[in-house]
Design an enzyme around this catalytic site. Structure first.
Site, PDB file in Angstrom:
ATOM      1  N   GLY A 212     -64.567  61.990  58.249  1.00 27.04           N
ATOM      2  CA  GLY A 212     -64.499  61.605  56.190  1.00 27.04           C
ATOM      3  C   GLY A 212     -62.821  61.872  57.281  1.00 27.04           C
ATOM      4  CG  ASN A 213     -59.600  60.750  54.298  1.00 32.33           C
ATOM      5  OD1 ASN A 213     -59.260  61.291  53.848  1.00 32.33           O
ATOM      6  ND2 ASN A 213     -60.032  59.885  54.545  1.00 32.33           N
ATOM      7  CG  HIS A 214     -58.052  67.278  55.682  1.00 31.36           C
ATOM      8  ND1 HIS A 214     -58.742  67.759  55.619  1.00 31.36           N
ATOM      9  CD2 HIS A 214     -58.010  67.514  57.095  1.00 31.36           C
ATOM     10  CE1 HIS A 214     -58.886  69.042  57.125  1.00 31.36           C
ATOM     11  NE2 HIS A 214     -58.618  68.150  57.611  1.00 31.36           N
ATOM     12  CB  SER A 215     -58.277  61.948  51.286  1.00 29.43           C
ATOM     13  OG  SER A 215     -58.426  61.843  49.349  1.00 29.43           O
ATOM     14  CB  ALA A 280     -57.446  58.953  52.300  1.00 27.03           C
TER      15      ALA A 280
END
Ligand code: CTP
Length: 403
Positions: A212-215, A280
């Site tokens: 995943g990512n920090h969005s 994102a």
């Protein structure tokens, strides 16, 4: 959020059995963030008490020009009340009050206030079958509408008399929806449909792990709010996020992976006027998803990855009448990279944020953007809250779709 949020609503209650429904009506207005004041005709107090409505509206209820019991006998200023309101609703509106308002027969505080009001006035009539159809009542409806007022049609059903037919006051939920729709129809984006992507995507590795990512999803949710507040209908396709949105014009579609987001976007895209891809989206996903939890066995562990579908690019390929907006998060050669994305993805507008700008990006509450259009004309904006940035973006889109 509702289009009624922050609005000042004056509710006029007249003497009909449907007055009991106004308790719920006031509750719904308060819940949608409106400020509510109530005026009751003296006879309506036989149907619902001022105490109920003052408690629910959190404001004193007015009924007469002055309060005889009060020591200082303060005058209830109908002009002030009329000018205070953004929205004036008479519910239930009886045949008697409708007729008196039509002719300016000003024998109570409610009618005096109506004659002083400058805002839009809504009527939710309630009366028995034959009264509702009587030529004099129909005449009142027509005249009041000609004066610029709005009638919320009564519905059919069992009436207090036992007769069955037209004359029931619309249900409180329907009155609220009717007023919201009426407000929306005068807003600049009314009738436009937006597709907005938001948040990160999660690409499964096994049943318990993902890439995943920090969005945070905040930018997309603020865009949805900003466009909905201008009357647009929003299809918000969002990856996993803690953001919440409760707006009657926003349909939230929750997805997990890039593939889910791709499918959802293409389901709605055909009937959309504007699409904004602010999500994102993960660029890569594990080639194979393990069906069981992967056990810790070896010192190093490689996960073969493959590209996800580029949603924005695929929308650019399918684009016909739609206005397409992308985001670009860059660390170097920002403007050149953003311009090449406009071409590559067939965009009408790109919102560029540089990670070199402090406070910009996808895990902050603020953003600093440059908006570049298909003619490569760019506009720099200062560092602002994401809510303010969203308004700027929607404004730039509006200027172009209505050009
Ligand atoms: N985007 C998308 N689907 C993807 C990847 C990105 O819809 N699979 C969208 C994003 O929502 C954003 C835009 O494409 O609006 C730009 O994303 P970005 O990652 O900056 O662009 P890429 O094309 O992936 O280029 P690069 O990572 O090489 O800069």
């Amino acid at each position: 959020m509702s289009l009624l949020s922050g609005k000042k609503i004056l509710l006029g209650v007249t003497a009909g059995i449907a007055a009991y429904k106004t308790a719920n009506l006031v509750r719904l207005f308060i819940k949608s963030g409106a400020e509510v004041k109530v005026i009751m005709t003296p006879a309506s107090k036989d149907f619902i008490t001022p105490l109920t409505l003052s408690t629910l509206s959190k404001n004193p209820v007015h009924s007469t020009f002055y309060d005889k019991e009060s020591e200082n006998e303060l005058w209830n200023n109908h002009v002030e009340l009329g000018l205070w309101a953004d929205i004036f609703l008479i519910a239930p509106a009886t045949a008697n009050t409708l007729s008196k308002m039509t002719n300016g027969v000003c024998d109570n505080l409610l009618i005096a206030t109506y004659l002083s009001a400058k805002c839009k006035v809504f009527f939710a009539p309630a009366m028995d079958l034959d009264m509702y159809k009587h030529p004099s009542t129909l005449d009142s409806f027509k005249k009041l509408q000609n004066y610029g007022n709005v009638m919320i049609p009564a519905t059919s059903g069992e009436l207090a008399s036992g007769l069955i037919g037209e004359g029931r006051m619309a249900e409180p939920e329907d009155i609220v929806a009717f007023i919201e729709q009426e407000i929306a129809s005068s807003l600049p984006l009314y009738g436009k449909r937006f597709l907005i992507t938001a948040g990160p995507t999660h690409e499964a590795i096994d049943p318990v792990r993902f890439i995943g990512n920090h969005s945070s999803g905040k930018m997309g949710f603020e865009l949805a709010k900003a466009a909905a507040n201008l009357g647009a209908e929003i299809f918000l396709v969002t990856g996993p996020t803690h953001q919440t949105i409760a707006h009657s014009f926003v349909h939230r579609i929750d997805v997990i992976s890039a593939e889910d987001m791709y499918q959802a976007c293409h389901q709605y895209f055909e009937n959309i006027d504007v699409a904004i891809c602010s999500a994102a989206v993960a660029d890569y996903k594990p080639k194979n998803v393990a069906s069981e939890k992967i056990k810790k066995k070896v010192a190093t562990f490689n996960i073969p990855l493959e590209p996800t579908k580029d949603i924005l690019k695929s929308l650019g390929v399918s684009k016909k009448h739609q206005f397409l907006v992308g985001f670009a998060l860059e660390t170097n050669d920002e403007v050149a990279n953003a311009k090449s994305k406009i071409k590559r993805k067939n965009l009408d507008l790109i919102v560029l944020n540089s990670l070199r700008d402090k406070g910009a990006g996808f895990a902050t509450d603020t953003n600093k953007v440059t908006i570049i259009d298909a003619d490569y004309i760019g506009k720099d904006f200062t560092l602002k809250s994401k809510a303010a940035v969203a308004k700027d973006i929607i404004n730039e889109i509006m200027q172009r779709i209505y050009a």
